[in-house]
Design a protein around this motif. Sequence first.
Motif: not given
Length: 314
Positions: A198-219
Amino acid sequence: MAAAPLDDRRAAGTALALGSSASSQTGAAVGALAFDGLGVPGVVAVRQVVAALVLNAVVRWSPRSLDRRTWGLVAVLAAVMGLMNLTIYLAVDRIGLGLAVTIEFLGPLGVAVATSRRLLDVLAAAAAAVGVLVLVAPGPSSDLLGIALALAAAAAWAGYILLSRAVAARVPGVQGAAAAATVLAGAWALPVLVVVLLARPPLEALALAAACGLLSSALPYALDLPALRMLPASVYSTLASANPVWAFLAGALVLREGVALHEVVGAALVVVANLVATALPVRRRAGGVAADAAAEVGDPEGLPPGVSGRDGVA
């Protein structure tokens, strides 16, 4: 001749555990890049949602396949994972990736000492502890709140190790990881994610956090559970001492954090401890192959050596 399968199992488990820690710390550094745009809770929320989506896309599991006792373990595992992830990222934001992860390692180090049946593992854990002290080298300007958060993450990581092993003994493959990630994403991370969006964060921040999810959680989730099946909890926990090394490397390369000489020395001690624990073969006892196998993989119920009952992770 009979020892070859056991040695292969140990080598495979070692590779999985080290790969998990390297991926986890690289992802943590990537996630730290998104703190300014999303905040720490937002990064953790995105990480957990991404992890749940990825695991549910690749793992076939049904909620009906888990009995009530297993669901209880999964629920506690999800809660411990959430606490571990939030506290370590809050600590990283205050004291840096390398130092936060080094303190967090006290959790698996405690498991290594408490559950080991081999003097060699205890000595290796002690050497790793010396490496941790050299790495930390606390001074008068230490951030006490950051250290306290890292210690909370350490306690949660110890619980994560024991809980993951217990879940792995009851659920095949990585279904337990998928179930725990789903519970965590739905009950904790998803509401926070909605507020952040709802705070409309930058897309770059969302992409970095998503990459973090892949590398730090899923794998790591996918690698940890089979590793815990192949290794005693004491050996897995000693292998986890590589996390400070990966964290300092990721912090230096991704976050441009400085690395002092004492940190290099401490990292070298941690690496040597890992080599001692994993490169030297297990001494065979008079009990034969069956006794060797029992010592390597823990008891038939999947509990780590020295742990009684069904005990309840970065």
